[in-house]
Write a protein that holds these residues in place. Structure first.
Motif, PDB file in Angstrom:
ATOM      1  N   ARG A 157       0.858  -1.179   0.000  1.00 39.80           N
ATOM      2  CA  ARG A 157       0.000   0.000   0.000  1.00 39.80           C
ATOM      3  C   ARG A 157       0.895   1.230   0.000  1.00 39.80           C
ATOM      4  O   ARG A 157       1.989   1.213   0.543  1.00 39.80           O
ATOM      5  N   ARG A 158       0.398   2.269  -0.639  1.00 32.51           N
ATOM      6  CA  ARG A 158       1.193   3.487  -0.626  1.00 32.51           C
ATOM      7  C   ARG A 158       0.537   4.522   0.273  1.00 32.51           C
ATOM      8  O   ARG A 158      -0.662   4.735   0.211  1.00 32.51           O
ATOM      9  N   ARG A 159       1.314   5.131   1.126  1.00 34.79           N
ATOM     10  CA  ARG A 159       0.789   6.172   2.005  1.00 34.79           C
ATOM     11  C   ARG A 159       1.095   7.535   1.418  1.00 34.79           C
ATOM     12  O   ARG A 159       2.212   7.774   0.972  1.00 34.79           O
ATOM     13  N   ASP A 160       0.106   8.379   1.437  1.00 39.12           N
ATOM     14  CA  ASP A 160       0.335   9.755   1.010  1.00 39.12           C
ATOM     15  C   ASP A 160       0.537  10.627   2.235  1.00 39.12           C
ATOM     16  O   ASP A 160      -0.297  10.671   3.128  1.00 39.12           O
ATOM     17  N   ARG A 162      11.774  -3.670  -0.949  1.00 37.41           N
ATOM     18  CA  ARG A 162      10.687  -3.738  -1.926  1.00 37.41           C
ATOM     19  C   ARG A 162       9.542  -4.617  -1.429  1.00 37.41           C
ATOM     20  O   ARG A 162       8.374  -4.278  -1.552  1.00 37.41           O
ATOM     21  N   GLU A 197       7.783  -0.015   3.011  1.00 42.08           N
ATOM     22  CA  GLU A 197       6.536   0.693   2.773  1.00 42.08           C
ATOM     23  C   GLU A 197       6.783   1.846   1.821  1.00 42.08           C
ATOM     24  O   GLU A 197       7.796   2.535   1.918  1.00 42.08           O
ATOM     25  N   LYS A 198       5.838   2.019   0.897  1.00 39.85           N
ATOM     26  CA  LYS A 198       5.966   3.144  -0.046  1.00 39.85           C
ATOM     27  C   LYS A 198       5.314   4.373   0.538  1.00 39.85           C
ATOM     28  O   LYS A 198       4.177   4.312   1.010  1.00 39.85           O
ATOM     29  N   ILE A 199       6.039   5.468   0.490  1.00 40.82           N
ATOM     30  CA  ILE A 199       5.431   6.728   0.909  1.00 40.82           C
ATOM     31  C   ILE A 199       5.542   7.727  -0.240  1.00 40.82           C
ATOM     32  O   ILE A 199       6.469   7.667  -1.047  1.00 40.82           O
ATOM     33  N   MET A 200       4.539   8.597  -0.335  1.00 43.52           N
ATOM     34  CA  MET A 200       4.511   9.591  -1.409  1.00 43.52           C
ATOM     35  C   MET A 200       4.375  10.957  -0.755  1.00 43.52           C
ATOM     36  O   MET A 200       3.470  11.161   0.052  1.00 43.52           O
ATOM     37  N   GLU A 252       8.108   9.534  -4.695  1.00 44.62           N
ATOM     38  CA  GLU A 252       7.826   8.272  -4.013  1.00 44.62           C
ATOM     39  C   GLU A 252       9.116   7.674  -3.473  1.00 44.62           C
ATOM     40  O   GLU A 252      10.117   7.613  -4.167  1.00 44.62           O
ATOM     41  N   THR A 277      10.614   4.342  -0.864  1.00 46.67           N
ATOM     42  CA  THR A 277      10.293   3.134  -0.099  1.00 46.67           C
ATOM     43  C   THR A 277      11.153   3.114   1.153  1.00 46.67           C
ATOM     44  O   THR A 277      12.376   3.204   1.065  1.00 46.67           O
TER      45      THR A 277
END
Length: 325
Positions: free
Chosen positions: A4-7, A169, A173-176, A181, A183
């Motif tokens: 999941r990507r967090r904004d 990867r 966690e992916k953050i934007m 972006e 990780t």
DNA sequence: GCGTCCAGGTCTACC
DNA sequence: GGTAGACCTGGACGC
């Protein structure tokens, strides 16, 4: 897996003080090992035109985005930090973040004293000239330090990088934030929850799987100290505590410790023997304690700076001092 | 091409 | 309190 990507949005900014001379570029963008760049905090951070977008985790595992850039000059340096998150911070959390960034950028290191000390050694004199203003970076948290130390064990540079990237990867966690972006490092909780079989096959960690998982579990159950706690201990005590973790031997403890150290391995020992003019009269592995003792006697509290300046300047040093690498 | 060897460290099991 | 041997994966080397 489906990450999941967090904004994240901007929460606060802060201007950090730093002792001159300071090179932000050389500090966060280390070009170690013949043209290979090394990461500052995560292999998935972005560095562009003097601005670094990266990310850490707080004590509660919440990811935090960092946008860092240096303004001013080598002699009048200033570092501007912008911090991004999903939620606002308490005063204590703000302070924790600033302290982590400060430590990871080596802002408070008394580099002028090191430069005076370096005058006494031709190879250090050269390195200081080549890498003027560079600082030793610390780690944001124990787990990211452990991941690096363990993946460095018995592996070529390429393999280490592959294992680290797979870990980040697959389980990070992916953050934007700020249209970028990044990780961030997996949380120890996440790794503790993954089965050994999966971790091993997904990340090609080999026998290191057990080590990484054991360390993750020790951190989750608070049997392992934080970086800050290690920094508050005596150097020998910090090393002893680190070495009591499964998979952390002397070399890894020296990679991880926030205190000064000289993490020599079978690859680098060859270089140091040549620079320090130590005769190689036994196996390279057996030379390690000899080189470590020599470094400790010669360089004392500057050991880590000596190590980092040499390792990051091998292109020039190998040419100038005719090193056989 | 295909097997065999062994590595940028650490643990375990033995002295 | 010191040390040989095993350990993942995969690149290097011999055939």
């Amino acid at each position: 897996m489906g990450m999941r990507r967090r904004d994240l949005s901007k929460v606060f900014s802060y201007e950090l003080e730093c002792l001159p001379p300071y090179s932000f570029d050389l500090t966060v963008n280390k070009r170690t090992r013949f043209g290979v760049n090394w990461y500052w905090i995560t292999p998935y951070e972005k560095y562009y035109k003097g601005v670094m977008w990266s990310g850490i985790r707080l004590h509660n595992d919440k990811p935090v985005g960092l946008k860092v850039k240096a303004t001013g000059s080598l002699q009048k340096p200033k570092v501007l930090l912008e911090v991004f998150s999903e939620a606002s911070f308490s005063n204590r959390e703000e302070k924790e973040i600033v302290e982590i960034v400060d430590r990871c950028l080596g802002l408070k290191d008394d580099i002028t004293s090191f430069y005076m000390f370096a005058e006494g050694f031709p190879y250090l004199k050269q390195s200081v000239e080549d890498l003027y203003g560079m600082r030793v970076c610390s780690f944001p948290d124990l787990f990211s330090a452990v991941i690096l130390a363990i993946t460095l064990q018995m592996a070529s540079y390429g393999r280490t990088e592959r294992m680290i990237k797979l870990l980040y990867r697959n389980y990070g966690e992916k953050i934007m934030f700020d249209d970028v972006e990044v990780t961030v490092c997996p949380s120890p909780t996440r790794i503790a929850d993954v089965s050994e079989e999966e971790l091993k096959s997904e990340c090609n960690l080999g026998y290191r799987t057990t080590f990484i998982k054991a360390c993750a579990e020790a951190i989750v159950s608070q049997k392992a100290p934080t970086i800050k706690e290690l920094a508050d201990m005596k150097a020998e005590e910090a090393k002893r505590v680190l070495m009591s973790l499964k998979g952390i031997g002397e070399y890894s403890a020296e990679v991880i410790t926030p205190h000064t150290s000289f993490p020599v391995d079978v690859w680098s020992v060859k270089i140091f023997c040549q620079l320090f003019k130590i005769k190689i009269d036994r196996s390279l592995r057996a030379m390690i304690p000899i080189v470590k003792r020599c470094a400790s006697e010669k360089f004392g509290r500057w050991q880590k700076y000596v190590y980092t300046y040499i390792i990051n300047d091998l292109d020039k040093l190998s040419e100038k001092f005719k090193l056989d690498i």
